[in-house]
Design a protein around this motif. Structure first.
Motif, PDB file in Angstrom:
ATOM      1  N   GLU A   1       0.804  -1.218   0.000  1.00 43.77           N
ATOM      2  CA  GLU A   1       0.000   0.000   0.000  1.00 43.77           C
ATOM      3  C   GLU A   1       0.842   1.275   0.000  1.00 43.77           C
ATOM      4  OE1 GLU A   1      -4.036  -1.622   2.279  1.00 43.77           O
ATOM      5  OE2 GLU A   1      -2.791  -0.087   3.206  1.00 43.77           O
ATOM      6  N   THR A   2       2.071   1.175   0.469  1.00 46.77           N
ATOM      7  CA  THR A   2       2.936   2.352   0.506  1.00 46.77           C
ATOM      8  C   THR A   2       3.941   2.370  -0.638  1.00 46.77           C
ATOM      9  OG1 THR A   2       4.397   1.195   2.064  1.00 46.77           O
ATOM     10  CG2 THR A   2       2.721   2.662   2.993  1.00 46.77           C
ATOM     11  N   GLY A   3       3.854   1.377  -1.525  1.00 48.64           N
ATOM     12  CA  GLY A   3       4.716   1.377  -2.699  1.00 48.64           C
ATOM     13  C   GLY A   3       6.100   0.839  -2.480  1.00 48.64           C
ATOM     14  N   ARG A   4       6.352   0.222  -1.308  1.00 50.40           N
ATOM     15  CA  ARG A   4       7.679  -0.314  -1.052  1.00 50.40           C
ATOM     16  C   ARG A   4       7.843  -1.722  -1.588  1.00 50.40           C
ATOM     17  NH1 ARG A   4       8.360   0.206   5.132  1.00 50.40           N
ATOM     18  NH2 ARG A   4       6.072   0.121   5.075  1.00 50.40           N
ATOM     19  N   ARG A   5       6.761  -2.346  -1.972  1.00 46.12           N
ATOM     20  CA  ARG A   5       6.800  -3.657  -2.627  1.00 46.12           C
ATOM     21  C   ARG A   5       5.787  -3.658  -3.755  1.00 46.12           C
ATOM     22  NH1 ARG A   5      10.940  -4.080  -0.872  1.00 46.12           N
ATOM     23  NH2 ARG A   5      11.922  -5.693   0.408  1.00 46.12           N
ATOM     24  N   GLN A   6       6.063  -4.478  -4.769  1.00 42.02           N
ATOM     25  CA  GLN A   6       5.206  -4.545  -5.945  1.00 42.02           C
ATOM     26  C   GLN A   6       4.376  -5.823  -5.898  1.00 42.02           C
ATOM     27  OE1 GLN A   6       7.464  -4.504  -9.528  1.00 42.02           O
ATOM     28  NE2 GLN A   6       5.731  -4.015 -10.837  1.00 42.02           N
TER      29      GLN A   6
END
Length: 221
Positions: A65-70
């Motif tokens: 949700e925070t864009g640190r993983r895809q």
């Protein structure tokens, strides 16, 4: 697909942590991460409840949700089912409202963890239809369990479909229709991969907790 099968953007190799994988592109992060957070909040789910329904840890879902993983394609399929939407909506793709015809020239491919897929169904429906290319040795160990039904039809290559303890090898022209509560795994059995049509129902149901909350360890759905 199975689902997804039919139902990822960063493939999890056997033995690896679901948090491993290459960093997502800025374009994908700009659309997927905030949409995942907004859809969860609109669904009235806490981070912990949503993570439990799709078989992820709250920390991993938070990273998505925070864009640190895809997210992988199977993860996107599971999240779409949980939030009662489609993978196309999660990715910010748009389609003509209730247009019953989808022309080949207007269908753009997307890639997720080595899988290539095309949306071949309309938006806002109770099921989602995809054409998927699954390369060999990509996410073959991922086991998926969720409410609903899945249907797939092999177009080219050979597909290895595991349903519970049974393993089936499907050739072009073969199809499968099964209850998604059956633990299932999809993998290509041909060197050049396999291409298939994949249809799954979109369900937003607390029943997901019954099949994912049994304490059985699973990698990303």
């Amino acid at each position: 697909m199975t689902d997804t099968d039919p139902g990822g953007l960063s493939a999890t190799p056997p033995g690896a942590s679901p948090d491993s994988g290459p960093d997502p592109s800025p374009e994908e992060l700009a659309t997927v991460a905030p949409r995942l957070r907004d859809l969860r909040r609109r669904s009235g789910l806490t981070l912990e409840a949503a993570a439990r329904r799709v078989g992820l840890s709250p920390a991993h879902l938070s990273r998505l949700e925070t864009g640190r993983r895809q997210p992988s394609l199977p993860m996107l399929l599971a999240l779409a089912r949980t939030y009662g939407t489609t993978v196309s909506d999660l990715l910010g793709e748009t389609a003509p409202e209730r247009d019953p015809i989808l022309r080949a020239g207007r269908t753009e491919p997307s890639e997720a963890g080595g899988w290539t897929y095309w949306t071949v169904g309309g938006a806002g429906r109770a099921m989602q239809a995809l054409r998927v290319h699954v390369p060999q040795r990509v996410q073959g160990e991922l086991v998926r369990v969720h409410p609903g039904e899945e249907w797939l039809y092999v177009l080219t290559g050979r597909l290895r479909l595991t349903l519970g303890e049974a393993v089936h090898v499907l050739a072009p022209g073969d199809a499968a229709h099964f209850d998604s509560l059956t633990p299932h795994r999809i993998a290509a059995a041909s060197r050049g991969g396999t291409e298939l049509l994949f249809v799954h129902t979109l369900l937003q149901s607390g029943a997901a907790e019954l099949c994912l909350g049994d304490g059985t360890p699973r990698r990303g759905v």
